[in-house]
Design an enzyme around this catalytic site. Structure first.
Site, PDB file in Angstrom:
ATOM      1  N   GLU A  42       0.886  -1.170   0.000  1.00 15.03           N
ATOM      2  CA  GLU A  42       0.000   0.000   0.000  1.00 15.03           C
ATOM      3  C   GLU A  42       0.920   1.214   0.000  1.00 15.03           C
ATOM      4  O   GLU A  42       1.597   1.485   0.991  1.00 15.03           O
ATOM      5  CB  GLU A  42      -0.894  -0.027   1.255  1.00 15.03           C
ATOM      6  CG  GLU A  42      -1.779   1.202   1.377  1.00 15.03           C
ATOM      7  CD  GLU A  42      -2.523   1.260   2.724  1.00 15.03           C
ATOM      8  OE1 GLU A  42      -2.877   0.195   3.292  1.00 15.03           O
ATOM      9  OE2 GLU A  42      -2.733   2.383   3.218  1.00 15.03           O
ATOM     10  N   ARG A  46       0.896  10.067   1.075  1.00 16.17           N
ATOM     11  CA  ARG A  46       1.480  11.059   1.993  1.00 16.17           C
ATOM     12  C   ARG A  46       2.751  11.639   1.400  1.00 16.17           C
ATOM     13  O   ARG A  46       3.234  12.664   1.835  1.00 16.17           O
ATOM     14  CB  ARG A  46       1.840  10.386   3.316  1.00 16.17           C
ATOM     15  CG  ARG A  46       0.647  10.185   4.199  1.00 16.17           C
ATOM     16  CD  ARG A  46       1.013   9.308   5.360  1.00 16.17           C
ATOM     17  NE  ARG A  46      -0.006   8.310   5.532  1.00 16.17           N
ATOM     18  CZ  ARG A  46      -0.033   7.449   6.514  1.00 16.17           C
ATOM     19  NH1 ARG A  46       0.933   7.435   7.415  1.00 16.17           N
ATOM     20  NH2 ARG A  46      -1.009   6.587   6.598  1.00 16.17           N
ATOM     21  N   THR A  70      -3.799   6.220   1.850  1.00 16.81           N
ATOM     22  CA  THR A  70      -3.995   7.613   2.282  1.00 16.81           C
ATOM     23  C   THR A  70      -4.575   8.443   1.126  1.00 16.81           C
ATOM     24  O   THR A  70      -4.183   9.583   0.887  1.00 16.81           O
ATOM     25  CB  THR A  70      -2.700   8.251   2.832  1.00 16.81           C
ATOM     26  OG1 THR A  70      -1.971   7.293   3.601  1.00 16.81           O
ATOM     27  CG2 THR A  70      -3.019   9.437   3.734  1.00 16.81           C
ATOM     28  N   LYS A 130     -10.763  -1.591   5.713  1.00 17.26           N
ATOM     29  CA  LYS A 130      -9.585  -1.290   6.537  1.00 17.26           C
ATOM     30  C   LYS A 130     -10.127  -0.902   7.907  1.00 17.26           C
ATOM     31  O   LYS A 130     -11.126  -0.185   7.999  1.00 17.26           O
ATOM     32  CB  LYS A 130      -8.834  -0.114   5.909  1.00 17.26           C
ATOM     33  CG  LYS A 130      -7.697   0.424   6.777  1.00 17.26           C
ATOM     34  CD  LYS A 130      -6.750   1.275   5.972  1.00 17.26           C
ATOM     35  CE  LYS A 130      -5.756   1.986   6.882  1.00 17.26           C
ATOM     36  NZ  LYS A 130      -4.525   2.367   6.182  1.00 17.26           N
TER      37      LYS A 130
HETATM   38  C1  3PG Z   1      -1.694   3.659   7.891  1.00 21.26           C
HETATM   39  O1  3PG Z   1      -1.732   4.652   7.219  1.00 21.26           O
HETATM   40  O2  3PG Z   1      -2.306   2.642   7.546  1.00 21.26           O
HETATM   41  C2  3PG Z   1      -0.971   3.683   9.189  1.00 21.26           C
HETATM   42  O3  3PG Z   1      -0.377   4.917   9.412  1.00 21.26           O
HETATM   43  C3  3PG Z   1       0.015   2.618   9.387  1.00 21.26           C
HETATM   44  O4  3PG Z   1       0.113   2.520  10.751  1.00 21.26           O
HETATM   45  P1  3PG Z   1       1.448   2.017  11.479  1.00 21.26           P
HETATM   46  O5  3PG Z   1       2.521   2.991  11.064  1.00 21.26           O
HETATM   47  O6  3PG Z   1       1.134   2.103  12.946  1.00 21.26           O
HETATM   48  O7  3PG Z   1       1.735   0.635  11.009  1.00 21.26           O
END
Ligand code: 3PG
Length: 213
Positions: A42, A46, A70, A130
């Site tokens: 994924e 960002r 995101t 999700k």
């Molecule tokens: C996401 O965008 O799915 C999360 O920020 C991932 O979370 P993590 O960094 O705690 O694994």
């Protein structure tokens, strides 16, 4: 489950990636993930170079399942599709984005953590959601409680998942796969620690197998 949901579920973990330097890092990262038995990513919007990262990862490992994370606008869905993304992940439930992705015939996994989110997901015939941010929203206990009225959904908990709690999540049949950045942290990527990333993927895959044995 549809074919892609099935494939992601079989892998069991989805690396959540932020690439600041896709020109340098996207190809070796794709190889490192595939070498570790985790041919899925994924790639989050960002970072500005997300579409390039998606394109390079797909070109490097054509069999890998690469999606965009995101995602908060329809324009980003277009950019992701153009780059070759096979799925879209949104942090929350935005009906406009779900509709748009469905119009464009690309899978979407919206972030859902409340009964209202799940109601909305039902309207769009989604199979896998999700569950974000997982740990901060109540973790597996909340996922199980939500599954009582909504047994039709499988979820991908993301947010606070690590090698420490991966097995606990994956032991539940409600979990399709777990998302996380722990195997692709900024420190590992910025320092080009590809072998360590492969090793973390291998460890994760072992845990997937143990949890489902
Ligand atoms: C996401 O965008 O799915 C999360 O920020 C991932 O979370 P993590 O960094 O705690 O694994």
């Amino acid at each position: 489950m549809n074919t892609m949901n099935q494939a992601i579920s079989e892998i069991g973990v989805v690396p959540v990636i932020k690439l600041n330097n896709p020109e340098r890092d996207a190809a070796p990262l794709a190889k490192a993930l595939c070498a570790g038995g985790v041919p899925v990513a994924e790639v989050t919007f960002r970072a500005a170079g997300a579409p390039l990262a998606i394109k390079v990862m797909k070109e490097t490992c054509p069999d890998m399942i690469v999606g965009a994370g995101t995602v908060t606008t329809a324009a980003q869905i277009d950019e992701a599709i153009e780059a070759g993304a096979q799925f879209i992940v949104t942090p929350g439930m935005d009906e406009d984005l779900v509709k748009y992705a469905q119009e464009k015939k690309i899978a979407i996994y919206p972030g859902c953590t409340t009964p209202s989110d799940y109601h909305t997901a039902l309207k769009y015939g989604l199979e896998v959601l999700k569950f974000f941010p997982a740990e901060q929203s109540g973790g597996l206990a909340k996922i199980k409680a939500m599954s009582a009225p909504f047994p039709q959904f499988k979820v991908m908990p993301t947010g606070g998942v690590s090698l420490k709690n991966l097995k606990e999540y994956l032991s539940s049949p409600i979990i399709a796969a777990c998302g996380g950045s722990y195997m692709v942290s900024a420190t590992l990527i910025d320092n080009q620690k590809w072998d360590e990333i492969t090793d973390l993927c291998k460890q994760s895959r072992e845990i997937v197998k143990e949890a489902r044995a």
